[in-house]
Design an enzyme around this catalytic site. Structure first.
Site, PDB file in Angstrom:
ATOM      1  N   ASP A  63      85.913   6.051  -6.882  1.00 28.89           N
ATOM      2  CA  ASP A  63      85.851   7.048  -7.952  1.00 28.89           C
ATOM      3  C   ASP A  63      84.734   6.763  -8.957  1.00 28.89           C
ATOM      4  O   ASP A  63      84.737   7.281 -10.069  1.00 28.89           O
ATOM      5  CB  ASP A  63      87.211   7.133  -8.667  1.00 28.89           C
ATOM      6  CG  ASP A  63      87.662   5.779  -9.175  1.00 28.89           C
ATOM      7  OD1 ASP A  63      87.066   4.756  -8.745  1.00 28.89           O
ATOM      8  OD2 ASP A  63      88.597   5.718  -9.983  1.00 28.89           O
ATOM      9  N   HIS A 274      59.667  -0.978   4.083  1.00 32.12           N
ATOM     10  CA  HIS A 274      60.586  -0.602   3.000  1.00 32.12           C
ATOM     11  C   HIS A 274      61.739  -1.599   2.907  1.00 32.12           C
ATOM     12  O   HIS A 274      62.902  -1.221   2.788  1.00 32.12           O
ATOM     13  CB  HIS A 274      61.093   0.837   3.186  1.00 32.12           C
ATOM     14  CG  HIS A 274      60.056   1.854   2.829  1.00 32.12           C
ATOM     15  ND1 HIS A 274      60.174   3.187   3.109  1.00 32.12           N
ATOM     16  CD2 HIS A 274      58.861   1.725   2.191  1.00 32.12           C
ATOM     17  CE1 HIS A 274      59.091   3.834   2.675  1.00 32.12           C
ATOM     18  NE2 HIS A 274      58.287   2.960   2.114  1.00 32.12           N
ATOM     19  N   ASP A 291      56.582  -4.621  -4.308  1.00 34.07           N
ATOM     20  CA  ASP A 291      56.275  -3.203  -4.514  1.00 34.07           C
ATOM     21  C   ASP A 291      57.330  -2.688  -5.487  1.00 34.07           C
ATOM     22  O   ASP A 291      58.429  -2.314  -5.090  1.00 34.07           O
ATOM     23  CB  ASP A 291      56.337  -2.477  -3.157  1.00 34.07           C
ATOM     24  CG  ASP A 291      55.951  -1.009  -3.262  1.00 34.07           C
ATOM     25  OD1 ASP A 291      55.899  -0.487  -4.390  1.00 34.07           O
ATOM     26  OD2 ASP A 291      55.721  -0.386  -2.212  1.00 34.07           O
ATOM     27  N   ASP A 302      54.092   3.062  -9.247  1.00 33.81           N
ATOM     28  CA  ASP A 302      54.231   2.577  -7.866  1.00 33.81           C
ATOM     29  C   ASP A 302      53.148   1.524  -7.656  1.00 33.81           C
ATOM     30  O   ASP A 302      52.017   1.846  -7.275  1.00 33.81           O
ATOM     31  CB  ASP A 302      54.080   3.756  -6.892  1.00 33.81           C
ATOM     32  CG  ASP A 302      54.436   3.369  -5.463  1.00 33.81           C
ATOM     33  OD1 ASP A 302      54.894   2.229  -5.251  1.00 33.81           O
ATOM     34  OD2 ASP A 302      54.234   4.207  -4.564  1.00 33.81           O
ATOM     35  N   HIS A 374      51.012   2.787   8.016  1.00 35.74           N
ATOM     36  CA  HIS A 374      51.326   3.865   7.065  1.00 35.74           C
ATOM     37  C   HIS A 374      50.049   4.501   6.522  1.00 35.74           C
ATOM     38  O   HIS A 374      48.950   4.091   6.882  1.00 35.74           O
ATOM     39  CB  HIS A 374      52.220   3.347   5.931  1.00 35.74           C
ATOM     40  CG  HIS A 374      51.621   2.218   5.138  1.00 35.74           C
ATOM     41  ND1 HIS A 374      50.684   2.416   4.163  1.00 35.74           N
ATOM     42  CD2 HIS A 374      51.860   0.872   5.161  1.00 35.74           C
ATOM     43  CE1 HIS A 374      50.371   1.244   3.620  1.00 35.74           C
ATOM     44  NE2 HIS A 374      51.061   0.290   4.215  1.00 35.74           N
ATOM     45  N   HIS A 378      49.602   8.685  -1.714  1.00 31.57           N
ATOM     46  CA  HIS A 378      50.504   9.814  -1.949  1.00 31.57           C
ATOM     47  C   HIS A 378      50.436  10.166  -3.420  1.00 31.57           C
ATOM     48  O   HIS A 378      50.019   9.353  -4.244  1.00 31.57           O
ATOM     49  CB  HIS A 378      51.946   9.491  -1.517  1.00 31.57           C
ATOM     50  CG  HIS A 378      52.526   8.257  -2.147  1.00 31.57           C
ATOM     51  ND1 HIS A 378      53.036   8.232  -3.417  1.00 31.57           N
ATOM     52  CD2 HIS A 378      52.660   6.986  -1.677  1.00 31.57           C
ATOM     53  CE1 HIS A 378      53.479   7.012  -3.697  1.00 31.57           C
ATOM     54  NE2 HIS A 378      53.250   6.228  -2.661  1.00 31.57           N
ATOM     55  N   HIS A 385      57.122   9.639  -4.436  1.00 33.32           N
ATOM     56  CA  HIS A 385      56.311  10.400  -3.481  1.00 33.32           C
ATOM     57  C   HIS A 385      56.306  11.824  -4.026  1.00 33.32           C
ATOM     58  O   HIS A 385      57.130  12.656  -3.659  1.00 33.32           O
ATOM     59  CB  HIS A 385      56.905  10.343  -2.069  1.00 33.32           C
ATOM     60  CG  HIS A 385      56.904   8.956  -1.494  1.00 33.32           C
ATOM     61  ND1 HIS A 385      57.682   8.576  -0.440  1.00 33.32           N
ATOM     62  CD2 HIS A 385      56.204   7.845  -1.847  1.00 33.32           C
ATOM     63  CE1 HIS A 385      57.460   7.294  -0.160  1.00 33.32           C
ATOM     64  NE2 HIS A 385      56.580   6.833  -1.012  1.00 33.32           N
ATOM     65  N   GLU A 406      46.917   2.454  -1.438  1.00 29.20           N
ATOM     66  CA  GLU A 406      47.773   1.344  -1.043  1.00 29.20           C
ATOM     67  C   GLU A 406      47.575   0.902   0.411  1.00 29.20           C
ATOM     68  O   GLU A 406      48.490   1.003   1.225  1.00 29.20           O
ATOM     69  CB  GLU A 406      49.243   1.690  -1.277  1.00 29.20           C
ATOM     70  CG  GLU A 406      49.704   3.022  -0.695  1.00 29.20           C
ATOM     71  CD  GLU A 406      51.216   3.211  -0.874  1.00 29.20           C
ATOM     72  OE1 GLU A 406      51.980   2.337  -0.467  1.00 29.20           O
ATOM     73  OE2 GLU A 406      51.616   4.261  -1.427  1.00 29.20           O
ATOM     74  N   TYR A 410      50.193  -5.864   7.979  1.00 27.11           N
ATOM     75  CA  TYR A 410      51.488  -6.534   8.186  1.00 27.11           C
ATOM     76  C   TYR A 410      51.483  -7.132   9.588  1.00 27.11           C
ATOM     77  O   TYR A 410      51.330  -6.394  10.575  1.00 27.11           O
ATOM     78  CB  TYR A 410      52.632  -5.528   8.040  1.00 27.11           C
ATOM     79  CG  TYR A 410      52.425  -4.628   6.830  1.00 27.11           C
ATOM     80  CD1 TYR A 410      52.869  -5.008   5.563  1.00 27.11           C
ATOM     81  CD2 TYR A 410      51.711  -3.430   6.945  1.00 27.11           C
ATOM     82  CE1 TYR A 410      52.625  -4.206   4.460  1.00 27.11           C
ATOM     83  CE2 TYR A 410      51.457  -2.631   5.849  1.00 27.11           C
ATOM     84  CZ  TYR A 410      51.907  -3.021   4.609  1.00 27.11           C
ATOM     85  OH  TYR A 410      51.663  -2.237   3.509  1.00 27.11           O
ATOM     86  N   ARG A 427      50.089  -5.928   0.910  1.00 28.22           N
ATOM     87  CA  ARG A 427      49.781  -4.570   0.451  1.00 28.22           C
ATOM     88  C   ARG A 427      49.274  -4.709  -0.981  1.00 28.22           C
ATOM     89  O   ARG A 427      49.808  -5.534  -1.746  1.00 28.22           O
ATOM     90  CB  ARG A 427      51.016  -3.666   0.519  1.00 28.22           C
ATOM     91  CG  ARG A 427      50.796  -2.281  -0.047  1.00 28.22           C
ATOM     92  CD  ARG A 427      51.806  -1.218   0.436  1.00 28.22           C
ATOM     93  NE  ARG A 427      53.163  -1.423  -0.043  1.00 28.22           N
ATOM     94  CZ  ARG A 427      54.162  -1.862   0.704  1.00 28.22           C
ATOM     95  NH1 ARG A 427      53.968  -2.154   1.978  1.00 28.22           N
ATOM     96  NH2 ARG A 427      55.373  -2.033   0.201  1.00 28.22           N
ATOM     97  N   GLU A 429      48.594  -2.079  -4.093  1.00 21.82           N
ATOM     98  CA  GLU A 429      48.811  -0.658  -4.418  1.00 21.82           C
ATOM     99  C   GLU A 429      48.530  -0.402  -5.886  1.00 21.82           C
ATOM    100  O   GLU A 429      49.115  -1.047  -6.765  1.00 21.82           O
ATOM    101  CB  GLU A 429      50.258  -0.274  -4.089  1.00 21.82           C
ATOM    102  CG  GLU A 429      50.597   1.161  -4.463  1.00 21.82           C
ATOM    103  CD  GLU A 429      51.960   1.606  -3.930  1.00 21.82           C
ATOM    104  OE1 GLU A 429      52.835   0.754  -3.713  1.00 21.82           O
ATOM    105  OE2 GLU A 429      52.137   2.822  -3.734  1.00 21.82           O
TER     106      GLU A 429
HETATM  107  N1  GLY Z   1      57.004   2.232  -3.000  1.00 19.80           N
HETATM  108  C1  GLY Z   1      56.943   3.222  -2.002  1.00 19.80           C
HETATM  109  C2  GLY Z   1      55.571   3.499  -1.615  1.00 19.80           C
HETATM  110  O1  GLY Z   1      54.680   2.706  -1.874  1.00 19.80           O
HETATM  111  O2  GLY Z   1      55.246   4.520  -1.086  1.00 19.80           O
HETATM  112 MN    MN Z   2      53.317   4.131  -2.747  1.00 19.18          MN
HETATM  113 MN    MN Z   3      54.869   1.301  -3.430  1.00 17.97          MN
END
Ligand code: GLY
Ligand code: MN
Ligand code: MN
Length: 471
Positions: A63, A274, A291, A302, A374, A378, A385, A406, A410, A427, A429
């Site tokens: 609940d 992720h 990240d 981000d 990837h 974005h 996103h 970004e 990997y 990464r 970013e």
């Molecule tokens: N943190 C999600 C991305 O970098 O798209």
């Molecule tokens: Mn991102």
């Molecule tokens: Mn990110």
């Protein structure tokens, strides 16, 4: 008497409701939201109505619900942050006599419910705080005199399919039911959805000055968090603790939340795009990929930084890091109005492929996708996103868009390359504001060059001095 006074104070507090004290003073203004509705209306076709619902609440445990997160489109267009609401925007004025071109249906005030689950803005609050003139309680939506069938177009977003049965006419499921009945909506009506997304995307992809101010803030405080973790981290720290330092700093600066579940992964975990468990108890001498971005008044940062947990990059870690850095720099150089969006990822891919070949990790440039699976960019804003128009090669960068850049590499264990590269995940970013002839890196405050990271990592953090009881 004292008890009477206490009771009296209690009721005054309840009935004054949302007159909460000591709130932040930099929320978006009602004029901002009104301006967004006007911009939305200008893009609507003749004789149309838009219907925007709040997001559903979601269960955390039996609940207990998760803290509520507003539908970014509802927030953008109204400032209303509560569940069980619907906003109607009409292209043309409606009614006779006192006309209106927008109506907001909100949760009804209820002293008992408010004591349990928090303040409600209610009809009067939506008028005075959000600047609407025509506001009703949700329960009035069912019988509200609007003939949806007279419009040439009804514009609305996808309706979630898992809302369950409505308990009453004014919970979200009930509002949807009333809408479907009133408008004769059946499953599979995607034309309205396309219009909704085209309009909201073309508005939200360009940030207004008010939005830019909040974006600068959310990115800045996320950088402060990244920098503090760079100083605080060590081989014995857990991923979870590093995650916690980020959250603490976000909240210290007034952010309500993170914009997405933080990814704090060392070594092999940094190779999971992720990753979200953040439960490794030690980082040893591995690379730590973080990240993490805050959400400040709805706007998400981000930012990813990848750092050596023990403060010094190994030769292999440094080689991969430098390659990702070079790819990011190459993309930055083309960040300006007029660049095709597709060029960002193509540029990153080209640099990464050449570098991986040079390091002997791949031989065929096509194989870059094994280690860089990837995209590079974005849109960023109310959603991490964020909404924006992407229609292939003809989509170009425009002034006041904010995008991430970004690139990453990997290399999980058992990859088909020398094992000295295994478990390296990098990464980098950053959050980039597009200008007419250039760009601004909003996250420049957090170092990206490997030697600058090592220099910062060598400093002590106040978090290193904190002592807590052993358990
Ligand atoms: N943190 C999600 C991305 O970098 O798209
Ligand atoms: Mn991102
Ligand atoms: Mn990110």
């Amino acid at each position: 008497m004292k008890q009477f006074l206490l009771l009296f104070t209690f009721f005054i507090t309840i009935f004054q409701g949302h007159s909460q004290e000591n709130l932040p003073t930099d929320y978006l203004s009602k004029e901002f939201h009104k301006g967004r509705r006007e911009a939305f209306r200008a893009l609507m076709p003749a004789n149309s109505v838009a219907v925007i619902f709040s997001y559903p609440e979601r269960v955390f445990s039996r609940d207990i619900n998760y803290n509520y997160h507003a539908n970014p489109d509802m927030y953008y267009l109204s400032g209303y942050k509560e569940p069980d609401a619907v906003l109607l925007i009409f292209k043309e004025a409606q009614g006779t006599g006192e006309t209106y071109n927008e109506v907001l249906f909100v949760r009804e005030r209820n002293a008992t419910r408010e004591m349990w689950t928090g303040r409600r803005l209610g009809v009067e609050g939506a008028k005075s705080k959000l600047g609407f003139t025509t506001v009703y309680n949700g329960k009035d939506f069912k019988d509200f005199a609007v003939d949806f069938k007279k419009f040439s177009k009804i514009i609305y977003d996808k309706i979630p399919s898992d809302l369950g049965n409505s308990r009453n006419d004014f919970d979200l499921a009930g509002l949807f039911e009333s809408f479907k009945t009133k408008a004769g909506i059946t499953a599979g009506n995607t034309a309205s959805l396309e219009s909704f997304n085209d309009i909201t995307s073309s508005l939200r992809e360009i940030k207004t000055p008010e939005e830019l101010e909040l974006m600068r803030k959310t990115v800045k405080l996320s950088c402060i968090a990244h920098n503090e973790v760079m100083k605080a981290v060590g081989p014995d720290m857990s991923e979870n603790e590093a995650d916690g330092i980020h959250s603490y700093i976000h909240r210290r600066y007034g952010a309500e939340d993170e914009g997405y579940p933080p990814i704090v992964g060392a070594g092999a975990n940094g190779c999971i795009l992720h990753y979200g468990e953040n439960n490794s108890t030690k980082m040893d001498n591995q690379l730590l990929l973080m990240d993490v971005g805050s959400e400040y008044h709805g706007y998400s940062a981000d930012v990813t930084r990848t750092i050596p947990a023990n403060g010094k990059f190994t030769e292999e870690q440094k080689a991969i890091y430098q390659l990702v850095y070079d790819a990011q720099e190459a993309v930055f150089k083309i960040c300006k109005e007029g660049t095709p969006l597709l060029d960002l990822n193509n540029t990153a891919k080209e640099v990464l492929a050449k570098g991986l070949i040079k390091l002997g990790i791949i031989t065929d440039p096509q194989d870059v996708k094994i280690y860089y699976p990837h995209g590079c960019s974005h849109f960023l804003g109310l959603d991490v996103h964020d909404k924006g128009i992407f229609k292939g090669p003809q989509s170009l960068l425009k002034e006041n868009m904010i995008l991430t850049v970004e690139p990453g590499i990997y290399i999980p264990a058992n990859s088909k390359c020398d094992k000295k590269w295994w478990n390296i995940g990098v990464r980098i970013e950053d959050d980039i504001l597009i200008k007419k002839d250039s760009y601004e890196n909003l996250s420049a405050e957090s170092p990206r060059k490997w030697d600058e990271i090592e220099k910062l990592a060598a400093q002590k953090s106040t978090f290193n001095e904190m002592k807590f009881p052993k358990i």
